[in-house]
Design an enzyme around this catalytic site. Structure first.
Site, PDB file in Angstrom:
ATOM      1  N   TYR A  77       2.227  -5.885  14.492  1.00 28.73           N
ATOM      2  CA  TYR A  77       0.811  -6.203  14.451  1.00 28.73           C
ATOM      3  C   TYR A  77       0.362  -6.658  15.834  1.00 28.73           C
ATOM      4  O   TYR A  77       1.169  -7.079  16.656  1.00 28.73           O
ATOM      5  CB  TYR A  77       0.545  -7.306  13.424  1.00 28.73           C
ATOM      6  CG  TYR A  77       0.950  -6.939  12.022  1.00 28.73           C
ATOM      7  CD1 TYR A  77       0.113  -6.176  11.226  1.00 28.73           C
ATOM      8  CD2 TYR A  77       2.173  -7.351  11.499  1.00 28.73           C
ATOM      9  CE1 TYR A  77       0.478  -5.829   9.931  1.00 28.73           C
ATOM     10  CE2 TYR A  77       2.545  -7.007  10.209  1.00 28.73           C
ATOM     11  CZ  TYR A  77       1.698  -6.248   9.431  1.00 28.73           C
ATOM     12  OH  TYR A  77       2.058  -5.899   8.168  1.00 28.73           O
ATOM     13  N   HIS A 127      -2.816   1.908   3.294  1.00 29.54           N
ATOM     14  CA  HIS A 127      -1.905   0.780   3.110  1.00 29.54           C
ATOM     15  C   HIS A 127      -1.504   0.625   1.642  1.00 29.54           C
ATOM     16  O   HIS A 127      -1.386  -0.478   1.120  1.00 29.54           O
ATOM     17  CB  HIS A 127      -2.550  -0.521   3.621  1.00 29.54           C
ATOM     18  CG  HIS A 127      -1.572  -1.473   4.242  1.00 29.54           C
ATOM     19  ND1 HIS A 127      -1.287  -1.479   5.589  1.00 29.54           N
ATOM     20  CD2 HIS A 127      -0.796  -2.437   3.712  1.00 29.54           C
ATOM     21  CE1 HIS A 127      -0.395  -2.422   5.857  1.00 29.54           C
ATOM     22  NE2 HIS A 127      -0.077  -3.011   4.725  1.00 29.54           N
ATOM     23  N   LYS A 187      -0.656   3.665  12.505  1.00 32.93           N
ATOM     24  CA  LYS A 187      -0.584   3.741  11.043  1.00 32.93           C
ATOM     25  C   LYS A 187      -1.852   3.148  10.454  1.00 32.93           C
ATOM     26  O   LYS A 187      -2.176   1.986  10.704  1.00 32.93           O
ATOM     27  CB  LYS A 187       0.640   2.988  10.522  1.00 32.93           C
ATOM     28  CG  LYS A 187       0.809   3.047   9.006  1.00 32.93           C
ATOM     29  CD  LYS A 187       2.082   2.320   8.592  1.00 32.93           C
ATOM     30  CE  LYS A 187       2.328   2.432   7.095  1.00 32.93           C
ATOM     31  NZ  LYS A 187       1.309   1.704   6.294  1.00 32.93           N
ATOM     32  N   GLN A 205       7.531  -1.382  13.527  1.00 33.83           N
ATOM     33  CA  GLN A 205       6.129  -1.587  13.188  1.00 33.83           C
ATOM     34  C   GLN A 205       5.740  -3.026  13.524  1.00 33.83           C
ATOM     35  O   GLN A 205       6.448  -3.972  13.177  1.00 33.83           O
ATOM     36  CB  GLN A 205       5.890  -1.319  11.698  1.00 33.83           C
ATOM     37  CG  GLN A 205       4.500  -1.656  11.198  1.00 33.83           C
ATOM     38  CD  GLN A 205       4.357  -3.098  10.754  1.00 33.83           C
ATOM     39  OE1 GLN A 205       5.334  -3.727  10.333  1.00 33.83           O
ATOM     40  NE2 GLN A 205       3.167  -3.634  10.840  1.00 33.83           N
ATOM     41  N   GLY A 235       1.105   6.818  -2.489  1.00 34.99           N
ATOM     42  CA  GLY A 235       1.138   7.441  -3.807  1.00 34.99           C
ATOM     43  C   GLY A 235       2.186   8.504  -4.004  1.00 34.99           C
ATOM     44  O   GLY A 235       2.189   9.179  -5.040  1.00 34.99           O
ATOM     45  N   ASP A 268       1.046   8.668   4.113  1.00 34.48           N
ATOM     46  CA  ASP A 268       1.756   7.967   3.045  1.00 34.48           C
ATOM     47  C   ASP A 268       0.740   7.528   2.003  1.00 34.48           C
ATOM     48  O   ASP A 268      -0.464   7.636   2.199  1.00 34.48           O
ATOM     49  CB  ASP A 268       2.578   6.785   3.582  1.00 34.48           C
ATOM     50  CG  ASP A 268       1.730   5.670   4.188  1.00 34.48           C
ATOM     51  OD1 ASP A 268       0.612   5.410   3.715  1.00 34.48           O
ATOM     52  OD2 ASP A 268       2.198   5.031   5.153  1.00 34.48           O
ATOM     53  N   TYR A 316       3.677  -8.560  -6.281  1.00 31.86           N
ATOM     54  CA  TYR A 316       3.458  -8.424  -4.837  1.00 31.86           C
ATOM     55  C   TYR A 316       3.738  -6.989  -4.393  1.00 31.86           C
ATOM     56  O   TYR A 316       2.991  -6.417  -3.594  1.00 31.86           O
ATOM     57  CB  TYR A 316       4.341  -9.405  -4.070  1.00 31.86           C
ATOM     58  CG  TYR A 316       4.238  -9.249  -2.569  1.00 31.86           C
ATOM     59  CD1 TYR A 316       3.130  -9.742  -1.888  1.00 31.86           C
ATOM     60  CD2 TYR A 316       5.233  -8.599  -1.843  1.00 31.86           C
ATOM     61  CE1 TYR A 316       3.012  -9.589  -0.512  1.00 31.86           C
ATOM     62  CE2 TYR A 316       5.126  -8.445  -0.473  1.00 31.86           C
ATOM     63  CZ  TYR A 316       4.013  -8.937   0.189  1.00 31.86           C
ATOM     64  OH  TYR A 316       3.910  -8.780   1.548  1.00 31.86           O
ATOM     65  N   GLY A 344       6.953   4.131   0.472  1.00 32.90           N
ATOM     66  CA  GLY A 344       6.898   2.678   0.442  1.00 32.90           C
ATOM     67  C   GLY A 344       7.421   2.151  -0.878  1.00 32.90           C
ATOM     68  O   GLY A 344       8.596   1.854  -1.028  1.00 32.90           O
ATOM     69  N   ARG A 345       6.535   2.066  -1.859  1.00 33.21           N
ATOM     70  CA  ARG A 345       6.977   1.592  -3.174  1.00 33.21           C
ATOM     71  C   ARG A 345       8.085   2.475  -3.737  1.00 33.21           C
ATOM     72  O   ARG A 345       8.906   1.992  -4.516  1.00 33.21           O
ATOM     73  CB  ARG A 345       5.799   1.579  -4.151  1.00 33.21           C
ATOM     74  CG  ARG A 345       4.740   0.516  -3.850  1.00 33.21           C
ATOM     75  CD  ARG A 345       3.654   0.526  -4.923  1.00 33.21           C
ATOM     76  NE  ARG A 345       2.607  -0.448  -4.669  1.00 33.21           N
ATOM     77  CZ  ARG A 345       1.475  -0.192  -3.996  1.00 33.21           C
ATOM     78  NH1 ARG A 345       1.275   1.036  -3.497  1.00 33.21           N
ATOM     79  NH2 ARG A 345       0.571  -1.133  -3.815  1.00 33.21           N
ATOM     80  N   SER A 381       9.764  -3.739   9.985  1.00 34.50           N
ATOM     81  CA  SER A 381       8.515  -4.466  10.203  1.00 34.50           C
ATOM     82  C   SER A 381       8.736  -5.676  11.094  1.00 34.50           C
ATOM     83  O   SER A 381       9.821  -6.264  11.116  1.00 34.50           O
ATOM     84  CB  SER A 381       7.946  -4.909   8.855  1.00 34.50           C
ATOM     85  OG  SER A 381       6.859  -5.786   9.022  1.00 34.50           O
ATOM     86  N   ARG A 410      -3.750  -1.447  -0.620  1.00 33.08           N
ATOM     87  CA  ARG A 410      -3.628  -2.905  -0.555  1.00 33.08           C
ATOM     88  C   ARG A 410      -4.632  -3.549   0.403  1.00 33.08           C
ATOM     89  O   ARG A 410      -4.620  -4.761   0.578  1.00 33.08           O
ATOM     90  CB  ARG A 410      -2.207  -3.284  -0.135  1.00 33.08           C
ATOM     91  CG  ARG A 410      -1.174  -2.880  -1.162  1.00 33.08           C
ATOM     92  CD  ARG A 410       0.234  -2.868  -0.587  1.00 33.08           C
ATOM     93  NE  ARG A 410       0.775  -4.180  -0.289  1.00 33.08           N
ATOM     94  CZ  ARG A 410       1.303  -5.011  -1.175  1.00 33.08           C
ATOM     95  NH1 ARG A 410       1.343  -4.667  -2.455  1.00 33.08           N
ATOM     96  NH2 ARG A 410       1.800  -6.174  -0.812  1.00 33.08           N
ATOM     97  N   THR A 447       0.289  -0.950  13.208  1.00 31.35           N
ATOM     98  CA  THR A 447      -0.553  -0.931  12.011  1.00 31.35           C
ATOM     99  C   THR A 447      -1.962  -1.349  12.402  1.00 31.35           C
ATOM    100  O   THR A 447      -2.159  -2.423  12.968  1.00 31.35           O
ATOM    101  CB  THR A 447       0.007  -1.879  10.939  1.00 31.35           C
ATOM    102  OG1 THR A 447       1.278  -1.394  10.508  1.00 31.35           O
ATOM    103  CG2 THR A 447      -0.922  -1.953   9.743  1.00 31.35           C
TER     104      THR A 447
END
Length: 384
Positions: A132, A278, A254, A130, A311, A309, A27, A332-333, A109, A281, A158
């Protein structure tokens, strides 16, 4: 492998993979469709070379930046990500504490697992909320008012997630929304019992930003209903303009990737935009944010704060983005893997390593402040 043996992004990723059940790791790790955009995000930095200067007297380096009126000690921040309690029982508490320790901004979030009020009271650094866009306009206003009452500085909408991306890794394990684990997925949880023990023996999983608005008694199925029934894919620029007026403070979008959209963000009063696909994703095959950065900075960089953002794995990646005109870079990751691997200690180590790496890279570039970085420091490789 232990935490003190982790020295870079890839080390943290390997440790997270050892500790997480397969479906949860996938995920975090996975992207949409063929994951082309996800791979391109990091590779895009490889097409750009740094040109350092020497003998510049670089004993002291200032990494601070100001973004949307917020002073950050580093030019990177922790982007808001959902469901962090699933990755480690400390969740957003760990990320917020680590971000505060180095003096940078963090995001929460609307699908976060710790309340914005708790985090705002605990840490005196800029906080982003953040969320929706919902069909119920009153709900949008109520969520913004809650963030304002909590003392959140920056509102982030977002705009690239009006529908979910096709994340096939999650479909194979059943770790989709709603969760329907396959037999193979359930087996992965069975062979990682430590994760399950920690999950079961700590505070229950919650989505406190949504509890007043969504019936969560159905567990994971409730999240599926949230995306299906409550989010509004018909959102347009007029809707967002009204939200910007209602917030009456720093507001950023974003997921902006075109010059046209960047200009419209300025027209409706936004203070910042974040170039993002994103994390690869959503729309696979979309352009990497770094590849799009110069074009958008040239068009609007003097009128709005441009961030990006996607990578980012190295201090040199951040140097390249700043040199092109980004005001700051989101992670992020980069912090989710160390969170999964070791909680707050993992995130602190990862952010500390990145800060040290960036400071060292600045010295090697012959720069003592972010303001000294420019495109004169860059050369792009030919793609022909």
């Amino acid at each position: 492998m232990r935490l003190n043996q982790c020295h870079n992004f890839h080390d943290f990723r390997r440790l997270a993979r050892r500790r997480l059940p397969g479906p949860i790791f996938d995920y975090i790790d996975g992207g949409a469709d063929d994951e082309t955009s996800q791979r391109r995000n990091s590779r895009s930095f490889e097409d750009c070379d740094l040109v350092p200067n020497v003998l510049r007297g670089v004993r002291d380096v200032d990494l601070s930046v100001t973004v949307m009126g917020q002073k950050l000690a580093t030019p990177f921040y922790c982007s808001p990500t959902a469901l962090q309690r699933l990755f480690h029982h400390q969740g957003e508490r760990a990320v917020a504490a680590a971000a505060a320790k180095i003096g940078t901004m963090f995001g929460v979030s609307s699908l976060g697992t710790v309340s914005i009020e708790e985090l705002r009271k605990a840490h005196d650094v800029p906080q982003v909320y953040q969320f929706y866009f919902h069909r119920d306009r009153g709900l949008n206003r109520a969520m913004m008012q809650r963030a304002r009452d909590a003392g959140v500085e920056v509102m982030m909408l977002t705009v690239d997630s009006i529908t979910g991306g096709n994340r096939e890794r999650d479909l194979r394990t059943g770790f989709s929304i709603p969760f329907r684990l396959t037999l193979a997925g359930m087996l992965q949880f069975a062979i990682k019992p430590m994760w399950g023990l920690q999950y079961a023996t700590h505070a229950r999983f919650r989505l406190p930003q949504l509890e007043d608005h969504v019936d969560m008694s159905g567990g994971a199925m409730s999240i599926g209903r949230y995306f299906t029934d409550m989010l509004d894919p018909s959102m347009d620029w007029g809707d967002v303009a009204e939200m910007v007026r209602n917030w009456n403070g720093p507001f950023c979008l974003k997921g902006v990737m075109s010059v046209e959209d960047a200009r419209r963000a300025i027209d409706i009063g936004c203070k910042g935009i974040i170039l993002s696909n994103h994390g690869g994703r959503q729309l696979d095959g979309s352009r990497a944010a770094f590849d799009q950065l110069a074009e958008i900075v040239d068009a609007v960089g003097d009128r709005i704060d441009v961030m990006m953002d996607g990578g980012v794995q190295r201090g040199t990646h951040i140097l390249k983005a700043l040199s092109l005109g980004a005001k700051a870079v989101g992670l992020g990751r980069y912090y989710l893997y160390p969170l999964a691997a070791a909680g707050q200690a993992g995130v602190e180590r990862a952010l500390g390593l990145l800060r040290a790496e960036l400071e060292r890279d600045m010295k090697l570039m012959g720069c003592t402040s972010v303001a000294q970085l420019s495109r004169a420091n860059l050369r792009f490789r030919s793609t022909s």
